[in-house]
Write an enzyme that holds these catalytic residues in place. Structure first.
Site, PDB file in Angstrom:
ATOM      1  N   SER A 162       0.855  -1.182   0.000  1.00  0.00           N
ATOM      2  CA  SER A 162       0.000   0.000   0.000  1.00  0.00           C
ATOM      3  C   SER A 162       0.894   1.236   0.000  1.00  0.00           C
ATOM      4  CB  SER A 162      -0.889  -0.027   1.251  1.00  0.00           C
ATOM      5  OG  SER A 162      -1.535   1.214   1.425  1.00  0.00           O
ATOM      6  N   LYS A 213      -1.218  -1.000  -4.395  1.00  0.00           N
ATOM      7  CA  LYS A 213      -2.391  -0.201  -4.023  1.00  0.00           C
ATOM      8  C   LYS A 213      -1.936   1.244  -3.883  1.00  0.00           C
ATOM      9  CE  LYS A 213      -4.628   0.129   0.526  1.00  0.00           C
ATOM     10  NZ  LYS A 213      -5.197  -0.713   1.603  1.00  0.00           N
ATOM     11  N   LYS A 254      -2.939   5.074  -2.729  1.00  0.00           N
ATOM     12  CA  LYS A 254      -3.900   5.929  -2.029  1.00  0.00           C
ATOM     13  C   LYS A 254      -4.314   7.038  -2.985  1.00  0.00           C
ATOM     14  CE  LYS A 254      -3.810   4.022   2.096  1.00  0.00           C
ATOM     15  NZ  LYS A 254      -5.019   3.490   2.750  1.00  0.00           N
ATOM     16  N   ASP A 303      -7.165   3.107  -2.998  1.00  0.00           N
ATOM     17  CA  ASP A 303      -7.856   3.205  -1.701  1.00  0.00           C
ATOM     18  C   ASP A 303      -8.120   4.677  -1.410  1.00  0.00           C
ATOM     19  OD1 ASP A 303      -8.835   2.988   0.860  1.00  0.00           O
ATOM     20  OD2 ASP A 303      -7.080   1.962   1.694  1.00  0.00           O
ATOM     21  N   GLU A 315     -11.037   0.610  -3.201  1.00  0.00           N
ATOM     22  CA  GLU A 315     -11.248   0.369  -1.772  1.00  0.00           C
ATOM     23  C   GLU A 315     -11.876   1.593  -1.105  1.00  0.00           C
ATOM     24  OE1 GLU A 315      -7.703  -1.192   0.032  1.00  0.00           O
ATOM     25  OE2 GLU A 315      -8.363  -0.752   2.077  1.00  0.00           O
ATOM     26  N   LYS A 318      -9.322  -6.705   8.262  1.00  0.00           N
ATOM     27  CA  LYS A 318      -8.245  -6.327   9.178  1.00  0.00           C
ATOM     28  C   LYS A 318      -8.580  -6.920  10.537  1.00  0.00           C
ATOM     29  CE  LYS A 318      -6.844  -1.995   6.994  1.00  0.00           C
ATOM     30  NZ  LYS A 318      -7.035  -0.521   6.977  1.00  0.00           N
ATOM     31  N   GLY A 358      -3.790  -3.999   6.447  1.00  0.00           N
ATOM     32  CA  GLY A 358      -2.794  -3.678   7.465  1.00  0.00           C
ATOM     33  C   GLY A 358      -2.985  -2.269   7.974  1.00  0.00           C
TER      34      GLY A 358
HETATM   35  O1  OSB Z   1      -6.885   2.100   4.649  1.00  0.00           O
HETATM   36  O2  OSB Z   1      -5.827   0.301   4.433  1.00  0.00           O
HETATM   37  C1  OSB Z   1      -5.912   1.429   4.927  1.00  0.00           C
HETATM   38  C2  OSB Z   1      -2.794   2.250   6.964  1.00  0.00           C
HETATM   39  C3  OSB Z   1      -3.339   2.882   8.044  1.00  0.00           C
HETATM   40  C4  OSB Z   1      -4.691   3.084   8.087  1.00  0.00           C
HETATM   41  C5  OSB Z   1      -5.504   2.619   7.047  1.00  0.00           C
HETATM   42  C6  OSB Z   1      -4.954   1.965   5.952  1.00  0.00           C
HETATM   43  C7  OSB Z   1      -3.573   1.813   5.900  1.00  0.00           C
HETATM   44  C8  OSB Z   1      -2.882   1.217   4.766  1.00  0.00           C
HETATM   45  C9  OSB Z   1      -1.497   0.692   4.996  1.00  0.00           C
HETATM   46  O3  OSB Z   1      -3.326   1.192   3.650  1.00  0.00           O
HETATM   47  C10 OSB Z   1      -1.393  -0.790   4.984  1.00  0.00           C
HETATM   48  C11 OSB Z   1      -0.074  -1.229   5.565  1.00  0.00           C
HETATM   49  O4  OSB Z   1       0.957  -1.036   4.911  1.00  0.00           O
HETATM   50  O5  OSB Z   1      -0.054  -1.759   6.692  1.00  0.00           O
HETATM   51 MG    MG Z   2      -8.058   0.866   3.357  1.00  0.00          MG
END
Ligand code: OSB
Ligand code: MG
Length: 368
Positions: free
Chosen positions: A135, A161, A163, A188, A213, A262, A290
């Site tokens: 991510s 992924k 953001k 996401d 997402e 999660k 995560g």
């Molecule tokens: O939306 O998935 C999410 C991290 C913190 C809060 C929300 C999210 C995330 C990530 C990071 O996308 C996932 C990771 O690398 O652990």
């Molecule tokens: Mg997410």
């Protein structure tokens, strides 16, 4: 097993990168670490609540308060029959799922260690390695986005992924897709859009994403179902899914075709298993998300993702991406997009107490 001691630590670990999402920015990972002790064995759980209530209504302080006042007293000094017994004890406590998840996962680790079995196997996991993606936070420019994708593709991650947020969406995806025509790619939005501002999301249909997402607010399941009817790209829900009931409702409404599970967000492995089974029965693919976890939470995610229903690569990338130093040994490290599932007792990694002590800023403990 009689729970003899519970320790809550506030842990702060510097991140190797600035992680920006549509809801905020993080440079230090702060979290509550739970240690549950019985018969000289320690089990470990990590709370995924963040400092502020921007991803979820829960915070580090709300989770510590719920644990101290309502959850720890349920099991301290008690003879707890098995990790499954926790949910029945904690069912009276509404919400506070991240707080519950921290304690539930610590108990799961404790019971598996005491039984000499890996947590992955005790949950019903069948894989010896899991496929992982990565991510990537919002980058300041399109060029930097393409560059960071390039580095992680070269490392072998099985899906990327990105953001996104309004104003940093179609431009990023279009550039990445041009550079990597066949890359498994997702985005996401962390709830940054509404039906009224969903124009750019409809435009994303042109880029062959695996899913989008959490495009809309976490309470807008009906709006997600409406958006899903307008989109060719599947919707995957994250923030909206706090429980098995949420998962069942989202699937029944047609609000999503993929689920991000999660463990910490849904209250622990027990609830994650129930979501797993609902999704498998409905033919909905799931993957393990995560929250930038330390090695403890990461090892829990790996154990969960070893279950057969987790058919898509998740966000559990290598510990060394996030931290110079981690709390556990061996560190969870992926190679060519494959993360090994530890076979040792419990989560299969040992907490390094010297490192933990250096990263701990507050400690609260209860002895029965
Ligand atoms: O939306 O998935 C999410 C991290 C913190 C809060 C929300 C999210 C995330 C990530 C990071 O996308 C996932 C990771 O690398 O652990
Ligand atoms: Mg997410």
């Amino acid at each position: 097993m009689r729970i003899e001691k519970i320790v809550l630590r506030l842990v702060e670990m510097p991140l190797k990168f600035r992680f920006r999402t549509s809801f905020g920015e993080m440079t230090v990972k702060r979290f509550v670490l739970v240690e549950a002790v019985s018969g000289g064995v320690s089990g470990w759980g990590e709370c995924v609540a963040e400092t502020g209530p921007y991803f979820s209504p829960e915070t580090i302080d709300s989770a510590r308060s719920a644990l101290a006042q309502f959850l720890v007293p349920l099991i301290l000094g008690r003879d707890v029959e098995g990790a499954d017994a926790f949910d029945a004890l904690a069912v009276r406590v509404r919400g506070n799922r991240m707080a519950k998840g921290a304690l539930e996962t610590a108990l799961r680790d404790l019971f598996a260690r005491a039984g000499g079995v890996s947590l992955a196997r005790s949950l019903g996991g069948t894989r010896t390695a899991i496929e992982v993606g990565v991510s990537l936070g919002l980058q300041p420019t399109v060029a930097e986005t393409v560059a960071i994708v390039e580095r992680h593709v070269a490392e072998g991650y099985r899906r990327i992924k990105l953001k996104i947020e309004p104003g940093a969406d179609v431009d990023r995806v279009s550039a990445v897709r041009s550079a990597f025509p066949d890359l498994p790619l997702t985005v996401d939005a962390n709830a940054a859009y509404t039906l009224e501002t969903s124009g750019p999301l409809l435009a994303l249909d042109a880029f062959g994403l695996e899913y989008i997402e959490q495009p809309l607010h976490h309470e807008d399941l009906v709006d997600h179902a409406t958006l899903a009817r307008r989109l060719a790209t599947p919707i995957c829900l994250d923030e909206s899914i706090r429980s098995a009931a949420d998962a069942a409702a989202a699937i029944a409404l047609g609000a999503c075709r993929v689920l991000n599970v999660k463990i910490g967000r849904v209250g622990g492995h027990g609830e994650a298993l129930r979501i797993h089974d609902i999704a498998v029965a409905a033919g909905v693919p799931i993957w393990c998300g995560g929250m930038l976890e330390s090695g403890v939470g990461r090892a829990h995610n790996i154990a969960a993702a070893s279950l057969p229903g987790f058919t898509k690569p998740g966000d559990t990338s290598s510990s060394s991406r996030y931290f110079e130093e981690d709390l556990v040994e061996p560190r969870p490290e992926a190679s060519r997009g494959l993360m090994p599932v530890p076979g040792g007792p419990g989560i299969g990694v040992e907490v390094r107490r010297d490192v933990l002590a250096r990263f701990t800023s507050e400690t609260r403990e209860w002895t029965a």
